[in-house]
Design an enzyme around this catalytic site. Sequence first.
Site, PDB file in Angstrom:
ATOM      1  N   TYR A  21      -6.146 -18.400  -1.112  1.00 36.06           N
ATOM      2  CA  TYR A  21      -5.179 -17.515  -1.761  1.00 36.06           C
ATOM      3  C   TYR A  21      -4.557 -16.502  -0.810  1.00 36.06           C
ATOM      4  O   TYR A  21      -3.754 -15.663  -1.225  1.00 36.06           O
ATOM      5  CB  TYR A  21      -5.809 -16.787  -2.953  1.00 36.06           C
ATOM      6  CG  TYR A  21      -7.066 -16.001  -2.660  1.00 36.06           C
ATOM      7  CD1 TYR A  21      -7.070 -14.921  -1.777  1.00 36.06           C
ATOM      8  CD2 TYR A  21      -8.258 -16.326  -3.293  1.00 36.06           C
ATOM      9  CE1 TYR A  21      -8.213 -14.201  -1.525  1.00 36.06           C
ATOM     10  CE2 TYR A  21      -9.420 -15.608  -3.047  1.00 36.06           C
ATOM     11  CZ  TYR A  21      -9.399 -14.541  -2.159  1.00 36.06           C
ATOM     12  OH  TYR A  21     -10.538 -13.822  -1.915  1.00 36.06           O
TER      13      TYR A  21
ATOM     14  N   CYS B 176       5.322  -1.445   2.936  1.00 36.92           N
ATOM     15  CA  CYS B 176       4.090  -1.598   2.160  1.00 36.92           C
ATOM     16  C   CYS B 176       3.366  -2.850   2.635  1.00 36.92           C
ATOM     17  O   CYS B 176       4.000  -3.799   3.105  1.00 36.92           O
ATOM     18  CB  CYS B 176       4.438  -1.707   0.670  1.00 36.92           C
ATOM     19  SG  CYS B 176       3.050  -2.135  -0.415  1.00 36.92           S
ATOM     20  N   ASP B 177       2.055  -2.863   2.483  1.00 34.73           N
ATOM     21  CA  ASP B 177       1.251  -4.018   2.861  1.00 34.73           C
ATOM     22  C   ASP B 177       1.655  -5.264   2.083  1.00 34.73           C
ATOM     23  O   ASP B 177       1.475  -6.384   2.559  1.00 34.73           O
ATOM     24  CB  ASP B 177      -0.233  -3.699   2.615  1.00 34.73           C
ATOM     25  CG  ASP B 177      -1.151  -4.827   3.061  1.00 34.73           C
ATOM     26  OD1 ASP B 177      -0.877  -5.425   4.109  1.00 34.73           O
ATOM     27  OD2 ASP B 177      -2.131  -5.111   2.362  1.00 34.73           O
TER      28      ASP B 177
ATOM     29  N   CYS C  68       5.921   5.446  -5.337  1.00 32.40           N
ATOM     30  CA  CYS C  68       5.028   5.029  -4.259  1.00 32.40           C
ATOM     31  C   CYS C  68       5.725   5.274  -2.926  1.00 32.40           C
ATOM     32  O   CYS C  68       6.520   6.193  -2.796  1.00 32.40           O
ATOM     33  CB  CYS C  68       4.598   3.571  -4.440  1.00 32.40           C
ATOM     34  SG  CYS C  68       5.957   2.374  -4.389  1.00 32.40           S
TER      35      CYS C  68
END
Length: 413
Positions: A25, A302-303, A287
Amino acid sequence: MSVNDKQFHLLAKPAGAACNLGCQYCFFLSKENLYAGQSHMMSDAMLEDYVRQLIQATPGPEVHIAWQGGEPMLRGLEFFRRSFALAEKYRRPGQTIRHTIQTNGTLIDDEWAAFFKAHGYLVGLSLDGPQALHDTYRITKGNEGSFDAVIRGWNLLRAHGVDTNILCTIHAANVDQPLEIYRFFRDELGAEFIQFIPIVERATEQTIAMANRGWGGLRGTDRPLYVQDGNLVTTRTVGSEAFGRFLIAIFDEWMARDIGKVFVTTFDVALGSWLGQHNLCIVAPTCGDALVIEHNGDVYSCDHFVEPAYRLGNINEAPLKALVSSERQRLFGQGKYTSLPRYCKECPVLFACYGECPRNRFTLTPDGEPGLNYLCAGYKAFFTHIDKPMRTMADLVRQGRYADEIVDMNSGT
């Protein structure tokens, strides 16, 4: 505090997307395509630039140097020794440096564990439950289970007294065993800090067949760059309602016996929401304060958005401080709230969720408006279920008392 004194958190990828495992995944493995033909190992020069700029750009007295991957330990122990020395070199008077690393744990030996302990590291270990559940998707590149190697690493960390937490991803193979997983972590491993992260793999009609084969088993052109696109999900993706049931089952057990003993990030963050605090970006109204720096100095919003459209720049081209506080990044963060559908803004548990992470907002509301979070049904069930005890615990905290006093209140003592 001015915009140029922005508080932020930066995840650094010292080995890029490189990993010694081939978890099915793990779509982050595809990020190697961003730097095809290049080494994914952060250079010593980049390491020094990164540490220096991070410390200079952090406005408060506490600096977090956080490593993630791929598998960050592939960069080697000497690299991390240099990282610690550089942090001490550039640390300003009164500053405290916190060192953290997220790892699959398979490369930990006594030397690594001793280093983590000596330098005060918090080590997050990725583990998806007991062996049969963990080995379903968290496999080696040779399609063998990684459980035994991970547990060996965990035991070494514990033997050396290293501060640890467990990060457990929740997916189709383990979502129906919440108490088996929780009790394994609590009773067999002695874990006190646990995070549960839902696996949601998006795909389009064109990519779904490939994605279902598993990212870890694909190579090169067979593994295209994963981007946040499409309204289909892989067979490994956790079901929304099932994820809600998973959290509820563990919460009820935690409430009955583990408050103040075991710390589950989802529950701690939820209590913050009931107190009017937003202690994690995914539940905050906006965010944009959790960014990523790649091995070559590229900074992304962002990751979960390490893709060309969200590349802010490189710290060799612009100061890290300028990239973090840029207008582009500000708009990215504000978009979390401004893109919420009406259904969310009218939801009674909006304060606990704020639509969760934008990466998962690819379904339709009941009235057909786009932008609903794929996990909405599960989160809504969970937040509704915990409302009463959270209100009680929040009241206790406001009175200057401890949240775990709810146990005595419920027992009548």
